[in-house]
Write a protein that holds these residues in place. Structure first.
Motif, PDB file in Angstrom:
ATOM      1  N   LYS A 115       0.814  -1.220   0.000  1.00 44.50           N
ATOM      2  CA  LYS A 115       0.000   0.000   0.000  1.00 44.50           C
ATOM      3  C   LYS A 115       0.847   1.270   0.000  1.00 44.50           C
ATOM      4  CE  LYS A 115      -3.746  -2.273   2.574  1.00 44.50           C
ATOM      5  NZ  LYS A 115      -3.052  -3.567   2.763  1.00 44.50           N
ATOM      6  N   LEU A 116       1.892   1.280   0.831  1.00 43.36           N
ATOM      7  CA  LEU A 116       2.734   2.463   0.959  1.00 43.36           C
ATOM      8  C   LEU A 116       4.196   2.046   0.817  1.00 43.36           C
ATOM      9  CD1 LEU A 116       3.284   5.461   1.685  1.00 43.36           C
ATOM     10  CD2 LEU A 116       3.177   4.792   4.100  1.00 43.36           C
ATOM     11  N   PHE A 117       4.875   2.615  -0.164  1.00 46.02           N
ATOM     12  CA  PHE A 117       6.275   2.305  -0.436  1.00 46.02           C
ATOM     13  C   PHE A 117       7.087   3.563  -0.183  1.00 46.02           C
ATOM     14  CE2 PHE A 117      10.125   1.413  -2.718  1.00 46.02           C
ATOM     15  CZ  PHE A 117      10.252   0.029  -2.759  1.00 46.02           C
ATOM     16  N   ILE A 118       7.987   3.503   0.790  1.00 43.98           N
ATOM     17  CA  ILE A 118       8.820   4.652   1.142  1.00 43.98           C
ATOM     18  C   ILE A 118      10.255   4.359   0.714  1.00 43.98           C
ATOM     19  CG2 ILE A 118       9.675   6.111   3.016  1.00 43.98           C
ATOM     20  CD1 ILE A 118       7.137   5.417   4.569  1.00 43.98           C
ATOM     21  N   PHE A 119      10.806   5.258  -0.082  1.00 46.57           N
ATOM     22  CA  PHE A 119      12.169   5.054  -0.601  1.00 46.57           C
ATOM     23  C   PHE A 119      13.105   6.133  -0.086  1.00 46.57           C
ATOM     24  CE2 PHE A 119      15.390   5.878  -3.935  1.00 46.57           C
ATOM     25  CZ  PHE A 119      16.101   4.689  -3.778  1.00 46.57           C
ATOM     26  N   SER A 120      14.301   5.723   0.327  1.00 49.59           N
ATOM     27  CA  SER A 120      15.324   6.659   0.772  1.00 49.59           C
ATOM     28  C   SER A 120      16.008   7.260  -0.442  1.00 49.59           C
ATOM     29  CB  SER A 120      16.344   5.943   1.659  1.00 49.59           C
ATOM     30  OG  SER A 120      17.380   6.834   2.024  1.00 49.59           O
ATOM     31  N   SER A 121      15.682   8.495  -0.734  1.00 47.25           N
ATOM     32  CA  SER A 121      16.109   9.126  -1.976  1.00 47.25           C
ATOM     33  C   SER A 121      17.038  10.307  -1.704  1.00 47.25           C
ATOM     34  CB  SER A 121      14.877   9.587  -2.761  1.00 47.25           C
ATOM     35  OG  SER A 121      15.236  10.073  -4.043  1.00 47.25           O
ATOM     36  N   LEU A 122      17.410  10.997  -2.776  1.00 42.83           N
ATOM     37  CA  LEU A 122      18.190  12.230  -2.713  1.00 42.83           C
ATOM     38  C   LEU A 122      17.765  13.119  -3.882  1.00 42.83           C
ATOM     39  CD1 LEU A 122      21.729  10.823  -1.792  1.00 42.83           C
ATOM     40  CD2 LEU A 122      20.340  12.346  -0.379  1.00 42.83           C
ATOM     41  N   PRO A 123      18.005  14.427  -3.798  1.00 44.87           N
ATOM     42  CA  PRO A 123      17.614  15.325  -4.888  1.00 44.87           C
ATOM     43  C   PRO A 123      18.423  15.079  -6.157  1.00 44.87           C
ATOM     44  CG  PRO A 123      18.059  16.542  -2.846  1.00 44.87           C
ATOM     45  CD  PRO A 123      18.577  15.148  -2.647  1.00 44.87           C
ATOM     46  N   SER A 124      17.901  15.565  -7.269  1.00 45.13           N
ATOM     47  CA  SER A 124      18.619  15.481  -8.550  1.00 45.13           C
ATOM     48  C   SER A 124      19.217  16.837  -8.880  1.00 45.13           C
ATOM     49  CB  SER A 124      17.671  15.048  -9.675  1.00 45.13           C
ATOM     50  OG  SER A 124      18.317  15.175 -10.932  1.00 45.13           O
ATOM     51  N   PHE A 125      20.528  16.950  -8.782  1.00 39.27           N
ATOM     52  CA  PHE A 125      21.185  18.189  -9.172  1.00 39.27           C
ATOM     53  C   PHE A 125      21.176  18.356 -10.685  1.00 39.27           C
ATOM     54  CE2 PHE A 125      23.612  17.318  -5.099  1.00 39.27           C
ATOM     55  CZ  PHE A 125      22.908  18.247  -4.357  1.00 39.27           C
ATOM     56  N   GLU A 126      21.174  17.242 -11.389  1.00 43.61           N
ATOM     57  CA  GLU A 126      21.122  17.318 -12.846  1.00 43.61           C
ATOM     58  C   GLU A 126      19.823  17.976 -13.289  1.00 43.61           C
ATOM     59  OE1 GLU A 126      21.313  14.407 -16.781  1.00 43.61           O
ATOM     60  OE2 GLU A 126      22.105  13.687 -14.861  1.00 43.61           O
ATOM     61  N   HIS A 127      18.732  17.573 -12.683  1.00 38.93           N
ATOM     62  CA  HIS A 127      17.424  18.159 -13.023  1.00 38.93           C
ATOM     63  C   HIS A 127      17.370  19.625 -12.605  1.00 38.93           C
ATOM     64  CE1 HIS A 127      13.075  18.474 -13.585  1.00 38.93           C
ATOM     65  NE2 HIS A 127      13.013  19.003 -12.378  1.00 38.93           N
ATOM     66  N   ALA A 128      17.823  19.919 -11.369  1.00 36.50           N
ATOM     67  CA  ALA A 128      17.728  21.280 -10.846  1.00 36.50           C
ATOM     68  C   ALA A 128      18.625  22.255 -11.597  1.00 36.50           C
ATOM     69  CB  ALA A 128      18.079  21.291  -9.359  1.00 36.50           C
ATOM     70  N   LEU A 287      23.241  25.500  -6.111  1.00 37.29           N
ATOM     71  CA  LEU A 287      21.850  25.095  -5.946  1.00 37.29           C
ATOM     72  C   LEU A 287      21.412  24.956  -4.491  1.00 37.29           C
ATOM     73  CD1 LEU A 287      21.999  22.233  -8.603  1.00 37.29           C
ATOM     74  CD2 LEU A 287      20.932  24.472  -8.935  1.00 37.29           C
ATOM     75  N   GLY A 288      22.378  24.627  -3.622  1.00 40.21           N
ATOM     76  CA  GLY A 288      22.031  24.248  -2.260  1.00 40.21           C
ATOM     77  C   GLY A 288      21.724  22.765  -2.216  1.00 40.21           C
ATOM     78  N   TYR A 289      21.962  22.146  -1.069  1.00 42.36           N
ATOM     79  CA  TYR A 289      21.816  20.694  -0.933  1.00 42.36           C
ATOM     80  C   TYR A 289      20.440  20.220  -1.368  1.00 42.36           C
ATOM     81  CZ  TYR A 289      22.313  16.082   1.379  1.00 42.36           C
ATOM     82  OH  TYR A 289      22.385  14.730   1.655  1.00 42.36           O
ATOM     83  N   PHE A 290      19.395  20.939  -0.939  1.00 45.41           N
ATOM     84  CA  PHE A 290      18.024  20.549  -1.295  1.00 45.41           C
ATOM     85  C   PHE A 290      17.441  21.435  -2.394  1.00 45.41           C
ATOM     86  CE2 PHE A 290      17.842  18.298   2.914  1.00 45.41           C
ATOM     87  CZ  PHE A 290      17.497  17.048   2.410  1.00 45.41           C
ATOM     88  N   CYS A 291      18.322  22.110  -3.116  1.00 40.10           N
ATOM     89  CA  CYS A 291      17.919  22.860  -4.320  1.00 40.10           C
ATOM     90  C   CYS A 291      16.847  23.912  -4.032  1.00 40.10           C
ATOM     91  CB  CYS A 291      17.449  21.902  -5.413  1.00 40.10           C
ATOM     92  SG  CYS A 291      18.664  20.633  -5.831  1.00 40.10           S
ATOM     93  N   GLY A 292      16.912  24.507  -2.849  1.00 43.02           N
ATOM     94  CA  GLY A 292      16.056  25.648  -2.548  1.00 43.02           C
ATOM     95  C   GLY A 292      14.658  25.350  -2.053  1.00 43.02           C
ATOM     96  N   VAL A 293      14.306  24.086  -1.848  1.00 46.15           N
ATOM     97  CA  VAL A 293      12.947  23.780  -1.380  1.00 46.15           C
ATOM     98  C   VAL A 293      12.826  24.040   0.117  1.00 46.15           C
ATOM     99  CG1 VAL A 293      12.736  21.993  -3.147  1.00 46.15           C
ATOM    100  CG2 VAL A 293      13.374  21.345  -0.813  1.00 46.15           C
ATOM    101  N   ASP A 294      11.593  24.181   0.588  1.00 50.05           N
ATOM    102  CA  ASP A 294      11.319  24.315   2.018  1.00 50.05           C
ATOM    103  C   ASP A 294      11.612  22.973   2.683  1.00 50.05           C
ATOM    104  OD1 ASP A 294      10.322  24.740   4.575  1.00 50.05           O
ATOM    105  OD2 ASP A 294       8.218  24.670   3.952  1.00 50.05           O
ATOM    106  N   THR A 295      12.577  22.947   3.584  1.00 49.75           N
ATOM    107  CA  THR A 295      12.961  21.682   4.211  1.00 49.75           C
ATOM    108  C   THR A 295      12.342  21.467   5.585  1.00 49.75           C
ATOM    109  OG1 THR A 295      14.933  22.665   5.209  1.00 49.75           O
ATOM    110  CG2 THR A 295      15.177  21.677   3.012  1.00 49.75           C
ATOM    111  N   LYS A 296      11.714  22.491   6.132  1.00 47.87           N
ATOM    112  CA  LYS A 296      11.228  22.375   7.506  1.00 47.87           C
ATOM    113  C   LYS A 296       9.737  22.015   7.601  1.00 47.87           C
ATOM    114  CE  LYS A 296      15.246  23.526   9.259  1.00 47.87           C
ATOM    115  NZ  LYS A 296      16.018  23.958   8.093  1.00 47.87           N
ATOM    116  N   TRP A 297       9.061  21.881   6.477  1.00 50.30           N
ATOM    117  CA  TRP A 297       7.618  21.639   6.559  1.00 50.30           C
ATOM    118  C   TRP A 297       7.240  20.345   7.277  1.00 50.30           C
ATOM    119  CZ3 TRP A 297       5.211  17.421   4.362  1.00 50.30           C
ATOM    120  CH2 TRP A 297       5.891  16.735   3.344  1.00 50.30           C
TER     121      TRP A 297
END
Length: 323
Positions: A115-128, A287-297
């Motif tokens: 039902k719920l699949f959680i994956f340990s991921s990282l941002p894409s600097f190539e995309h950003a 870009l910053g590690y998280f490419c500028g997204v809100d990380t504290k939400w």
């Protein structure tokens, strides 16, 4: 609360259960006031860490999560309400192999009706970066797996990516701060030491995964879940270690890249030098590690406030700095 055997409780399958991330997920579910059945996946269920999980009440399964074992992975996921999956680039330093491993896990999750699949991921600097930063291989493999997981999402297969921040433990074990032959400690970097990074105590990674499992608002948000306890500069990290240990640490920053890459051990693969020697640092500055997204939400959904770097220091083994 102890792990339950009740069939009424959700079954959570945890990949890499004896590792840093998987182990943290298991501990935080164990501490929850909700009940869970736990199926812990590990390569060798005879090792002490695996036996300790069995003693806690977890079902421990020995499995190698490789694409050629897809049927076994599906069996390991059978009956699961939730799967936590993690890949390990540093085991083989092969991005394509990591992508294939992650895709096999996702395919097995779909086939097993998870039902719920959680994956340990990282941002894409190539995309950003619109393709200008392409060589942060240890991020890009996970980002490609995340893309694949999102493409498989449906009303019956929910996919959530949890993206880990900068491990506080990178500052020990002579990974970034190293002892020179003359006995002095030095931190070298090709960028400004004032660069901010999202620091996390890896032992607390499971806080964010538990939030995704227990809070509909998190898993339904649609955004990746960034794991960021505190934004702190590399300089402040090094200075805090120096103060805590009484050991002087010299900071050499803004090194020319051609000089910085010479600090890598002889025999380091060229693509790892491109990654950790050049593009990782370009990504942080541009870009910053998280490419500028809100990380504290996600913070308001965490079971407790995550540790700051200073709090992590109080419990970390810093003995190497005083030897």
């Amino acid at each position: 609360m102890t792990i339950t055997q009740s069939s009424q409780a959700p079954l959570v399958v945890i990949g890499g259960a004896t590792g840093n991330q998987g182990g943290s997920v298991l501990r935080y579910l164990q501490e929850s006031d909700k009940e869970y059945r736990i199926r812990a996946l590990t390569r060798d269920n005879t090792k002490p860490k695996a036996k300790a999980l069995a003693d806690l009440g977890a079902e421990v399964i020995s499995i190698d999560l490789k694409p050629e074992n897809k049927d076994k992975i599906e069996q390991a996921y059978a009956g699961a309400d939730v799967v936590f999956a993690v890949t390990n680039f540093w085991e083989h330093v092969d991005k394509n192999r990591e992508i294939n491993e992650g895709k096999a896990m996702i395919d097995a999750g779909v086939a097993a009706n998870v039902k719920l699949f959680i994956f340990s991921s990282l941002p894409s600097f190539e995309h950003a970066s619109n393709g200008t930063i392409r060589n942060v291989h240890h991020f890009e493999g996970k980002a490609r797996i995340e893309e694949y997981g999102r493409s498989k999402a449906s009303s019956t297969f929910q996919f959530v990516a949890v993206q880990a921040g900068f491990y506080d433990s990178n500052m020990i074990g002579q990974q970034l701060v190293r002892k020179e032959p003359d006995g002095t400690w030095v931190y070298k970097t090709p960028i400004s030491a004032d660069q901010l990074v999202p620091s996390i105590d890896i032992d607390e990674y499971g806080l964010w995964v538990r939030a995704a499992i227990e809070h509909k608002e998190v898993r339904d948000d649609g955004r990746a879940v960034p794991v960021d306890a505190e934004d702190i500069s590399l300089r402040d990290m090094v200075t805090a270690i120096s103060k805590a240990t009484g050991t002087p640490i010299k900071i050499i920053d803004n090194m020319p890249y051609d000089e910085f890459v010479k600090t890598f051990p002889e025999g380091t693969p060229p693509h790892i030098i491109e990654d950790l020697g050049v593009d990782m640092w370009n990504s942080l500055t541009e870009l910053g590690y998280f490419c500028g997204v809100d990380t504290k939400w996600p913070h308001k959904y965490l079971a407790h406030k995550p540790s700051t770097f200073a709090e992590w220091l109080k419990k970390a083994d810093l003995s190497e700095y005083t030897k």
